[in-house]
Scaffold this active site. Sequence first.
Site, PDB file in Angstrom:
ATOM      1  CB  CYS A   1      -0.920   0.003   1.217  1.00 45.80           C
ATOM      2  SG  CYS A   1      -1.935  -1.472   1.340  1.00 45.80           S
TER       3      CYS A   1
ATOM      4  CB  CYS B   1      -3.688   2.620   8.783  1.00 48.63           C
ATOM      5  SG  CYS B   1      -3.217   3.301  10.383  1.00 48.63           S
TER       6      CYS B   1
END
Length: 237
Positions: free
Chosen positions: A200, A223
């Site tokens: 990511c 996150c």
Amino acid sequence: MPDASFVAALQRRLGYAPPRQILSAALTDLFPGRIAVVSSFGAESAVLLHLVAGIDPATPVLFVDTGRHFAETLDYRDRLVGHLGLTGLRTIGPSEAEAARLDADLSRAVWDPDGCCAFRKVAPLERALAGFDAWITGRKRFQAATRFDLPVVERDGAHIKVNPLASWSAADVADYVRAHDLPAHPLLAQGYRSIGCAPCTSIVAPGEDPRAGRWRGFDKTECGIHRPAVPHLLNQE
Ligand code: SF4
């Protein structure tokens, strides 16, 4: 749950103080033995950790090992901890059973990044923070448009969250790194500006937000550890 007026009073007291003063107040005056630093050992982590080490090198430092980090980040964590003399590192993360049940083929970051972050980051950190009243982050306002109004002190569920570097600019960070000759994350030299899990994180182009390379292509900017948890996701297969 911290009282809102207590949080507001702390923000008035520390909101415009320099980072070292904020950290000293948090670590030794306000929450002695009841506060932890949470670090990703990413692109700018050395600054906060150097400041903390100068006040109390035994401060608990929580690192969430998601199981999806770059190998360079794990190496950097160990090198930086040794360089700064930090003795309170605690590596936390999902259990092997959780990883096998919730992401057996390691594809979840692609089709459900919120669910992946929920069990790999948010839940382990919530478990670890249960033993503390407050935690410290290295977030800064300049890092992303979504962080432009970041306060120095904020309420985070049952915890107080302290952001001593909130007002610092990229130049402030660079100056501090240079002045103290701090080791750099090895991926910075390759063009990464904000470093999270390998699946990511991508290289950032000139002019982009430093965090533009995180979850590129998704409508996702954090996150989940900096917003309310999503516990329903933890039960998904
Ligand atoms: S950053 Fe990506 S790989 Fe890491 S926990 Fe979140 S979705 Fe999973």
